[in-house]
Design a protein around this motif. Structure first.
Motif, PDB file in Angstrom:
ATOM      1  N   GLU A  23       0.838  -1.198   0.000  1.00 34.40           N
ATOM      2  CA  GLU A  23       0.000   0.000   0.000  1.00 34.40           C
ATOM      3  C   GLU A  23       0.870   1.244   0.000  1.00 34.40           C
ATOM      4  OE1 GLU A  23      -3.761  -1.717   2.567  1.00 34.40           O
ATOM      5  OE2 GLU A  23      -2.293  -0.465   3.585  1.00 34.40           O
ATOM      6  N   VAL A  24       0.339   2.318  -0.578  1.00 34.44           N
ATOM      7  CA  VAL A  24       0.983   3.633  -0.513  1.00 34.44           C
ATOM      8  C   VAL A  24       0.070   4.535   0.300  1.00 34.44           C
ATOM      9  CG1 VAL A  24       1.775   5.642  -1.808  1.00 34.44           C
ATOM     10  CG2 VAL A  24       2.183   3.342  -2.702  1.00 34.44           C
ATOM     11  N   TRP A  25       0.642   5.176   1.308  1.00 35.56           N
ATOM     12  CA  TRP A  25      -0.092   6.093   2.186  1.00 35.56           C
ATOM     13  C   TRP A  25       0.522   7.480   2.058  1.00 35.56           C
ATOM     14  CZ3 TRP A  25      -4.191   4.730   5.371  1.00 35.56           C
ATOM     15  CH2 TRP A  25      -4.488   3.373   5.417  1.00 35.56           C
ATOM     16  N   VAL A  26      -0.314   8.511   2.088  1.00 41.48           N
ATOM     17  CA  VAL A  26       0.148   9.900   1.997  1.00 41.48           C
ATOM     18  C   VAL A  26      -0.175  10.615   3.300  1.00 41.48           C
ATOM     19  CG1 VAL A  26      -0.083  12.094   0.779  1.00 41.48           C
ATOM     20  CG2 VAL A  26      -0.158   9.951  -0.494  1.00 41.48           C
ATOM     21  N   ASP A  27       0.823  11.279   3.859  1.00 43.54           N
ATOM     22  CA  ASP A  27       0.654  12.099   5.058  1.00 43.54           C
ATOM     23  C   ASP A  27      -0.010  13.407   4.631  1.00 43.54           C
ATOM     24  OD1 ASP A  27       0.981  13.892   7.184  1.00 43.54           O
ATOM     25  OD2 ASP A  27       2.927  13.058   7.741  1.00 43.54           O
ATOM     26  N   LYS A  28      -1.197  13.680   5.138  1.00 45.74           N
ATOM     27  CA  LYS A  28      -1.946  14.865   4.723  1.00 45.74           C
ATOM     28  C   LYS A  28      -1.313  16.168   5.199  1.00 45.74           C
ATOM     29  CE  LYS A  28      -5.968  13.661   6.324  1.00 45.74           C
ATOM     30  NZ  LYS A  28      -7.412  13.542   6.609  1.00 45.74           N
ATOM     31  N   VAL A  32       4.174  13.710   2.130  1.00 47.22           N
ATOM     32  CA  VAL A  32       5.153  12.641   1.916  1.00 47.22           C
ATOM     33  C   VAL A  32       4.427  11.308   1.707  1.00 47.22           C
ATOM     34  CG1 VAL A  32       7.071  11.355   2.947  1.00 47.22           C
ATOM     35  CG2 VAL A  32       6.944  13.834   3.221  1.00 47.22           C
ATOM     36  N   ASN A  33       4.899  10.531   0.714  1.00 51.66           N
ATOM     37  CA  ASN A  33       4.342   9.225   0.393  1.00 51.66           C
ATOM     38  C   ASN A  33       5.133   8.137   1.116  1.00 51.66           C
ATOM     39  OD1 ASN A  33       2.534   9.250  -2.494  1.00 51.66           O
ATOM     40  ND2 ASN A  33       3.620  11.098  -1.896  1.00 51.66           N
ATOM     41  N   TYR A  34       4.429   7.165   1.670  1.00 49.57           N
ATOM     42  CA  TYR A  34       5.050   6.042   2.375  1.00 49.57           C
ATOM     43  C   TYR A  34       4.599   4.734   1.760  1.00 49.57           C
ATOM     44  CZ  TYR A  34       6.240   9.438   5.951  1.00 49.57           C
ATOM     45  OH  TYR A  34       6.739  10.517   6.612  1.00 49.57           O
ATOM     46  N   LEU A  35       5.507   3.763   1.684  1.00 48.19           N
ATOM     47  CA  LEU A  35       5.199   2.429   1.197  1.00 48.19           C
ATOM     48  C   LEU A  35       5.073   1.496   2.386  1.00 48.19           C
ATOM     49  CD1 LEU A  35       4.998   0.494  -1.299  1.00 48.19           C
ATOM     50  CD2 LEU A  35       7.410  -0.008  -0.871  1.00 48.19           C
ATOM     51  N   TRP A  36       3.939   0.786   2.474  1.00 45.73           N
ATOM     52  CA  TRP A  36       3.699  -0.208   3.518  1.00 45.73           C
ATOM     53  C   TRP A  36       3.623  -1.563   2.836  1.00 45.73           C
ATOM     54  CZ3 TRP A  36       3.740  -1.749   8.305  1.00 45.73           C
ATOM     55  CH2 TRP A  36       2.984  -2.851   8.705  1.00 45.73           C
ATOM     56  N   GLN A  37       4.421  -2.519   3.301  1.00 44.77           N
ATOM     57  CA  GLN A  37       4.358  -3.880   2.776  1.00 44.77           C
ATOM     58  C   GLN A  37       4.180  -4.826   3.945  1.00 44.77           C
ATOM     59  OE1 GLN A  37       7.595  -5.147   0.300  1.00 44.77           O
ATOM     60  NE2 GLN A  37       6.784  -7.201   0.088  1.00 44.77           N
ATOM     61  N   ALA A  38       3.221  -5.739   3.811  1.00 45.46           N
ATOM     62  CA  ALA A  38       2.955  -6.710   4.861  1.00 45.46           C
ATOM     63  C   ALA A  38       2.829  -8.089   4.242  1.00 45.46           C
ATOM     64  CB  ALA A  38       1.673  -6.352   5.607  1.00 45.46           C
ATOM     65  N   GLY A  44       6.439  -3.672   7.044  1.00 39.22           N
ATOM     66  CA  GLY A  44       7.422  -2.604   7.113  1.00 39.22           C
ATOM     67  C   GLY A  44       6.914  -1.352   6.422  1.00 39.22           C
ATOM     68  N   LEU A  45       7.391  -0.204   6.886  1.00 34.43           N
ATOM     69  CA  LEU A  45       6.991   1.096   6.377  1.00 34.43           C
ATOM     70  C   LEU A  45       8.240   1.897   6.048  1.00 34.43           C
ATOM     71  CD1 LEU A  45       4.485   3.063   6.067  1.00 34.43           C
ATOM     72  CD2 LEU A  45       5.160   3.957   8.286  1.00 34.43           C
ATOM     73  N   THR A  46       8.254   2.533   4.869  1.00 39.33           N
ATOM     74  CA  THR A  46       9.392   3.359   4.478  1.00 39.33           C
ATOM     75  C   THR A  46       8.895   4.498   3.588  1.00 39.33           C
ATOM     76  OG1 THR A  46      11.617   3.307   3.508  1.00 39.33           O
ATOM     77  CG2 THR A  46       9.931   1.996   2.405  1.00 39.33           C
ATOM     78  N   PRO A  47       9.554   5.653   3.623  1.00 31.33           N
ATOM     79  CA  PRO A  47       9.155   6.719   2.702  1.00 31.33           C
ATOM     80  C   PRO A  47       9.555   6.348   1.274  1.00 31.33           C
ATOM     81  CG  PRO A  47      11.053   7.413   3.991  1.00 31.33           C
ATOM     82  CD  PRO A  47      10.620   6.087   4.523  1.00 31.33           C
ATOM     83  N   LEU A  48       8.750   6.752   0.305  1.00 28.67           N
ATOM     84  CA  LEU A  48       9.115   6.574  -1.101  1.00 28.67           C
ATOM     85  C   LEU A  48      10.086   7.689  -1.473  1.00 28.67           C
ATOM     86  CD1 LEU A  48       5.691   5.728  -2.773  1.00 28.67           C
ATOM     87  CD2 LEU A  48       7.631   4.211  -2.433  1.00 28.67           C
ATOM     88  N   LEU A  49      11.171   7.314  -2.156  1.00 29.73           N
ATOM     89  CA  LEU A  49      12.207   8.285  -2.499  1.00 29.73           C
ATOM     90  C   LEU A  49      12.366   8.413  -4.005  1.00 29.73           C
ATOM     91  CD1 LEU A  49      14.955   7.236   0.067  1.00 29.73           C
ATOM     92  CD2 LEU A  49      13.210   9.009   0.320  1.00 29.73           C
ATOM     93  N   LYS A  50      12.693   9.628  -4.444  1.00 33.42           N
ATOM     94  CA  LYS A  50      13.030   9.898  -5.843  1.00 33.42           C
ATOM     95  C   LYS A  50      14.464   9.417  -6.075  1.00 33.42           C
ATOM     96  CE  LYS A  50      10.392  14.182  -5.766  1.00 33.42           C
ATOM     97  NZ  LYS A  50      10.501  15.639  -5.888  1.00 33.42           N
ATOM     98  N   PRO A  55      12.237  12.737  -0.701  1.00 35.82           N
ATOM     99  CA  PRO A  55      10.963  12.010  -0.646  1.00 35.82           C
ATOM    100  C   PRO A  55       9.993  12.430  -1.743  1.00 35.82           C
ATOM    101  CG  PRO A  55      11.087  13.618   1.131  1.00 35.82           C
ATOM    102  CD  PRO A  55      12.415  13.625   0.449  1.00 35.82           C
ATOM    103  N   VAL A  56       9.153  11.478  -2.149  1.00 32.23           N
ATOM    104  CA  VAL A  56       8.074  11.765  -3.090  1.00 32.23           C
ATOM    105  C   VAL A  56       6.998  12.515  -2.317  1.00 32.23           C
ATOM    106  CG1 VAL A  56       6.294  10.761  -4.555  1.00 32.23           C
ATOM    107  CG2 VAL A  56       8.564   9.715  -4.467  1.00 32.23           C
ATOM    108  N   VAL A  57       6.616  13.697  -2.812  1.00 30.98           N
ATOM    109  CA  VAL A  57       5.625  14.531  -2.133  1.00 30.98           C
ATOM    110  C   VAL A  57       4.448  14.754  -3.073  1.00 30.98           C
ATOM    111  CG1 VAL A  57       5.170  16.770  -1.065  1.00 30.98           C
ATOM    112  CG2 VAL A  57       7.389  15.662  -0.749  1.00 30.98           C
ATOM    113  N   THR A  58       3.248  14.488  -2.573  1.00 35.69           N
ATOM    114  CA  THR A  58       2.018  14.679  -3.327  1.00 35.69           C
ATOM    115  C   THR A  58       1.369  15.981  -2.870  1.00 35.69           C
ATOM    116  OG1 THR A  58       1.676  12.297  -3.465  1.00 35.69           O
ATOM    117  CG2 THR A  58      -0.254  13.688  -3.801  1.00 35.69           C
TER     118      THR A  58
END
Length: 66
Positions: A23-28, A32-38, A44-50, A55-58
């Protein structure tokens, strides 16, 4: 749909809760976009990076502003 007072919004989901889930989650607040893998009981959770390491920012729509 997320409640207005939730800090994070899920923008992408692939897989299922019983197998591998991505899943990809965005901090409102920051955009910043975060990748969650389970998988199973692990996750685990990590920020998505360019490619340059930032960080990838929406852009956050005004309806999410607090």
């Amino acid at each position: 749909m997320a409640k207005v007072d939730d800090r994070f919004v899920k923008t992408y989901s692939q897989g299922s809760a019983f197998g591998m889930l991505v899943e990809v989650w965005v901090d409102k607040k920051t955009g910043v976009n975060y990748l969650w893998q389970a998988s199973g009981y692990a996750g685990g959770l990590t920020p998505l990076l360019k490619p340059d390491g930032t960080p990838v920012v929406t852009p956050i729509p005004s309806r999410y502003d607090e």
